[in-house]
Design a protein around this motif. Structure first.
Motif, PDB file in Angstrom:
ATOM      1  N   ALA A  37      25.213  46.300 -30.956  1.00 59.74           N
ATOM      2  CA  ALA A  37      24.294  47.281 -30.943  1.00 59.74           C
ATOM      3  C   ALA A  37      23.777  47.477 -29.864  1.00 59.74           C
ATOM      4  N   ASP A  38      23.837  48.101 -28.482  1.00 63.22           N
ATOM      5  CA  ASP A  38      23.638  49.199 -27.338  1.00 63.22           C
ATOM      6  C   ASP A  38      23.887  50.715 -28.116  1.00 63.22           C
ATOM      7  N   GLU A  39      23.354  51.092 -26.822  1.00 62.56           N
ATOM      8  CA  GLU A  39      23.327  52.746 -26.644  1.00 62.56           C
ATOM      9  C   GLU A  39      24.489  53.263 -26.994  1.00 62.56           C
ATOM     10  N   ALA A  40      25.653  52.679 -26.211  1.00 62.68           N
ATOM     11  CA  ALA A  40      27.006  53.076 -26.986  1.00 62.68           C
ATOM     12  C   ALA A  40      27.441  52.736 -28.232  1.00 62.68           C
ATOM     13  N   LEU A  41      26.933  52.002 -29.026  1.00 63.56           N
ATOM     14  CA  LEU A  41      27.268  52.419 -30.199  1.00 63.56           C
ATOM     15  C   LEU A  41      27.754  53.694 -31.394  1.00 63.56           C
ATOM     16  N   LEU A  42      26.517  54.372 -30.796  1.00 66.17           N
ATOM     17  CA  LEU A  42      26.893  56.189 -31.181  1.00 66.17           C
ATOM     18  C   LEU A  42      28.082  56.747 -30.616  1.00 66.17           C
ATOM     19  N   THR A  43      27.971  56.599 -29.911  1.00 64.87           N
ATOM     20  CA  THR A  43      29.241  57.139 -29.101  1.00 64.87           C
ATOM     21  C   THR A  43      30.522  56.493 -29.578  1.00 64.87           C
ATOM     22  N   LYS A  44      30.140  55.251 -29.787  1.00 61.34           N
ATOM     23  CA  LYS A  44      31.804  54.973 -30.210  1.00 61.34           C
ATOM     24  C   LYS A  44      31.740  55.153 -31.393  1.00 61.34           C
ATOM     25  N   ILE A  45      31.044  55.048 -32.566  1.00 59.35           N
ATOM     26  CA  ILE A  45      31.257  56.136 -33.641  1.00 59.35           C
ATOM     27  C   ILE A  45      31.922  57.159 -34.108  1.00 59.35           C
ATOM     28  N   THR A  46      31.184  57.497 -33.212  1.00 53.25           N
ATOM     29  CA  THR A  46      31.863  59.140 -33.166  1.00 53.25           C
ATOM     30  C   THR A  46      33.425  59.322 -33.005  1.00 53.25           C
ATOM     31  N   GLY A  47      33.624  58.381 -32.094  1.00 52.18           N
ATOM     32  CA  GLY A  47      35.184  58.401 -31.463  1.00 52.18           C
ATOM     33  C   GLY A  47      35.976  57.540 -32.756  1.00 52.18           C
ATOM     34  N   PHE A 227      39.965  42.891  -6.079  1.00 57.01           N
ATOM     35  CA  PHE A 227      38.891  42.992  -6.964  1.00 57.01           C
ATOM     36  C   PHE A 227      38.539  42.696  -8.289  1.00 57.01           C
ATOM     37  N   ALA A 228      39.900  42.282  -8.824  1.00 58.82           N
ATOM     38  CA  ALA A 228      40.439  42.906 -10.468  1.00 58.82           C
ATOM     39  C   ALA A 228      38.268  41.826 -10.485  1.00 58.82           C
ATOM     40  N   ASP A 229      37.769  40.608 -10.547  1.00 55.56           N
ATOM     41  CA  ASP A 229      37.197  40.160 -11.124  1.00 55.56           C
ATOM     42  C   ASP A 229      35.912  40.934 -11.102  1.00 55.56           C
ATOM     43  N   TYR A 230      35.922  42.240 -10.474  1.00 53.89           N
ATOM     44  CA  TYR A 230      34.814  42.782 -10.372  1.00 53.89           C
ATOM     45  C   TYR A 230      34.807  42.871 -12.268  1.00 53.89           C
ATOM     46  N   VAL A 231      35.893  43.402 -12.835  1.00 60.10           N
ATOM     47  CA  VAL A 231      36.095  43.535 -13.757  1.00 60.10           C
ATOM     48  C   VAL A 231      36.405  42.631 -15.083  1.00 60.10           C
ATOM     49  N   THR A 232      34.795  42.994 -16.348  1.00 60.90           N
ATOM     50  CA  THR A 232      34.637  42.251 -17.323  1.00 60.90           C
ATOM     51  C   THR A 232      34.780  43.111 -18.501  1.00 60.90           C
ATOM     52  N   PRO A 233      35.502  42.440 -19.271  1.00 64.58           N
ATOM     53  CA  PRO A 233      36.035  42.761 -20.990  1.00 64.58           C
ATOM     54  C   PRO A 233      34.841  43.892 -20.961  1.00 64.58           C
ATOM     55  N   ARG A 234      33.150  42.841 -20.992  1.00 65.13           N
ATOM     56  CA  ARG A 234      32.755  44.018 -21.417  1.00 65.13           C
ATOM     57  C   ARG A 234      32.402  45.455 -21.363  1.00 65.13           C
ATOM     58  N   HIS A 235      32.797  45.834 -19.303  1.00 64.36           N
ATOM     59  CA  HIS A 235      33.148  47.181 -18.904  1.00 64.36           C
ATOM     60  C   HIS A 235      33.754  47.340 -19.376  1.00 64.36           C
ATOM     61  N   VAL A 236      35.063  47.427 -19.755  1.00 59.74           N
ATOM     62  CA  VAL A 236      36.670  47.898 -20.139  1.00 59.74           C
ATOM     63  C   VAL A 236      36.158  48.080 -21.836  1.00 59.74           C
ATOM     64  N   GLU A 237      35.253  47.439 -22.729  1.00 55.92           N
ATOM     65  CA  GLU A 237      34.707  47.646 -24.001  1.00 55.92           C
ATOM     66  C   GLU A 237      34.025  49.728 -24.205  1.00 55.92           C
ATOM     67  N   LYS A 238      33.294  48.660 -22.386  1.00 53.72           N
ATOM     68  CA  LYS A 238      32.260  49.879 -22.385  1.00 53.72           C
ATOM     69  C   LYS A 238      32.806  51.390 -22.266  1.00 53.72           C
ATOM     70  N   LEU A 239      33.963  51.372 -21.017  1.00 53.30           N
ATOM     71  CA  LEU A 239      34.688  52.292 -20.355  1.00 53.30           C
ATOM     72  C   LEU A 239      35.608  53.002 -21.519  1.00 53.30           C
ATOM     73  N   ILE A 240      35.859  52.069 -22.339  1.00 52.29           N
ATOM     74  CA  ILE A 240      36.672  53.333 -23.406  1.00 52.29           C
ATOM     75  C   ILE A 240      36.279  54.116 -24.518  1.00 52.29           C
ATOM     76  N   ASN A 241      34.832  53.261 -24.452  1.00 50.39           N
ATOM     77  CA  ASN A 241      34.007  53.776 -26.325  1.00 50.39           C
ATOM     78  C   ASN A 241      33.208  55.321 -25.830  1.00 50.39           C
TER      79      ASN A 241
END
Ligand SMILES: Nc1ncnc2c1ncn2[C@@H]1O[C@H](COP(=O)(O)OP(=O)(O)O)[C@@H](O)[C@H]1O
Ligand SMILES: [Mg+2]
Length: 377
Positions: A37-47, A227-241
């Motif tokens: 439940a964050d600011e990316a949610l509505l964008t995700k729903i649009t997608g 540098f791979a460790d800088y990227v987290t699953p939250r980043h991945v989810e947010k990026l896609i959405n």
């Protein structure tokens, strides 16, 4: 019948598990993903354009109903169901006021599937204009060298050449080599994005995106393994959405692992292409991967691709028999041109579109055009 798509807004892993479990048995429901439940949610729903959104609210959590209100206003046709541990006359009342159609106790999700179908059908009467959906396509496989990157970059280039808005994300975070296939520099990659703009927006993403000659926008993998460790699953989810609403197709190149970032990409994709070479180990590993993905309720999204099928090896029929699943695409072997195209950094669908390997990959892109309800532009 097409299935009811459901998006669940919940962070808690245990509740995610319970939701998955209760929906897994119902074939008319597709759990398309999870969100916060964050600011990316509505964008995700649009997608995703889900038929129903499950909002989880525990006693101590505030703010969930505010999101319900926004979804109700902005997404007619999307039914809202509240899962909560606090069922009282008062709480049900305020849920209804926020546009929730049904309140379900978190302690008993046994009839959740039936509830989703019921409220989704009701809500469709209120439906707005149908959104032409973005397809997020992950290219996965159980071994390096199976042809994942070759397929992913060519598929993305094919989408882009046919005038679809296309993004390509290299999530092979340790040894990502799509930059070689696309002849792009790795100065700005996903690692710089998440390091420099930890709370990135779509504008930040765009400024770390490279444009390829085919027109596609690429987010590349880190230039160094460390540098791979800088990227987290939250980043991945947010990026896609965040990217979803801006593209027709997002193609993701994944490594042969089940890391948290890979899982986040798979769970947030609409389609998963599993690429395998037609040999015993390719078959054995694919069988194991399918079992894992089945446990994660991802089976529905999967299409099997055999790369380099040729006489004398296992063929697609052997795969179908053992995996009990159709092989959707078969890509012929063409080592000479595969090497040339990689050395030049020009995807084969660009330079040699009449080549049999290119044609097979164009066949994959055709399949997705039809799925999105249209022909190539
Ligand atoms: N259909 C094919 N015919 C011939 N060579 C191929 C084919 N698909 C991929 N290759 C080559 O095989 C190698 C590994 O492919 P790649 O896509 O990088 O695998 P992965 O991403 O699964 O590790 C590359 O050199 C690529 O050019
Ligand atoms: Mg690769």
């Amino acid at each position: 019948m097409s299935r009811f798509k459901v998006l669940a807004v919940v962070q808690d892993e245990d509740i995610r598990f319970e939701i998955r479990k209760s929906l897994s048995a119902d074939e008319s429901i597709a759990l398309v993903g999870f969100a916060a439940a964050d600011e990316a949610l509505l964008t995700k729903i649009t997608g995703y354009a889900p038929h129903a959104v499950l909002l989880v609210k525990r006693k101590e959590e505030a703010g969930v109903l505010e999101y319900a209100r926004l979804i109700y206003q902005k997404h007619p046709g999307c039914a809202l169901i509240l899962l909560t541990d606090e069922i009282s006359l008062e709480s049900v009342d305020s849920a209804m006021e926020a546009g929730i159609r049904k309140v379900v106790g978190l302690n008993d999700l046994s009839s959740l599937a039936g509830t989703i179908i019921k409220v989704s059908v009701l809500e469709q009467g209120r439906g707005g204009e149908k959104h032409k959906e973005t397809r997020v396509i992950s290219v996965y496989g159980t071994k390096g060298g199976s042809g994942k990157t070759n397929l992913a970059v060519n598929l993305a280039a094919a989408f882009s050449l046919s005038k679809h808005r296309t993004a390509f994300i290299d999530l092979c975070l340790i040894y990502g080599d799509a930059s070689v296939y696309l002849d792009l520099s790795t100065k700005d990659t996903i690692a710089e994005l998440v390091q420099e703009r930890s709370d990135f927006t779509i504008d930040d993403i765009k400024s770390f995106t490279l444009q390829h000659a085919s027109g596609l926008n690429a987010i590349l993998a880190p230039s160094k393994p460390e540098f791979a460790d800088y990227v987290t699953p939250r980043h991945v989810e947010k990026l896609i959405n965040l990217m979803r609403p801006y593209y027709d197709y997002i193609v993701i190149d994944l490594p042969a692992d089940f890391s948290e970032c890979t899982l986040a990409a798979l769970e947030n994709s609409d389609d998963i292409l599993i690429v395998a070479k037609p040999d015993i180990s390719g078959l054995r590993n694919t069988k194991m991967a399918l079992d894992v993905l089945n446990g994660l309720q991802q089976t529905e999204k999967i299409k099997l691709v055999i790369n380099t099928e040729r006489k004398g090896l296992l063929n697609h029929k052997d795969f179908e028999r053992v995996l009990d699943m159709p092989v959707s695409f078969s890509i012929p072997e063409d080592t000479k041109n595969a090497v040339i195209s990689m050395q030049r950094g020009i995807p084969i669908v660009m330079g040699m579109s009449s080549n049999p390997m290119a044609k097979a990959i164009l066949g994959v892109s055709d399949y997705f055009y039809k799925l999105r309800g249209g022909a190539a532009k």
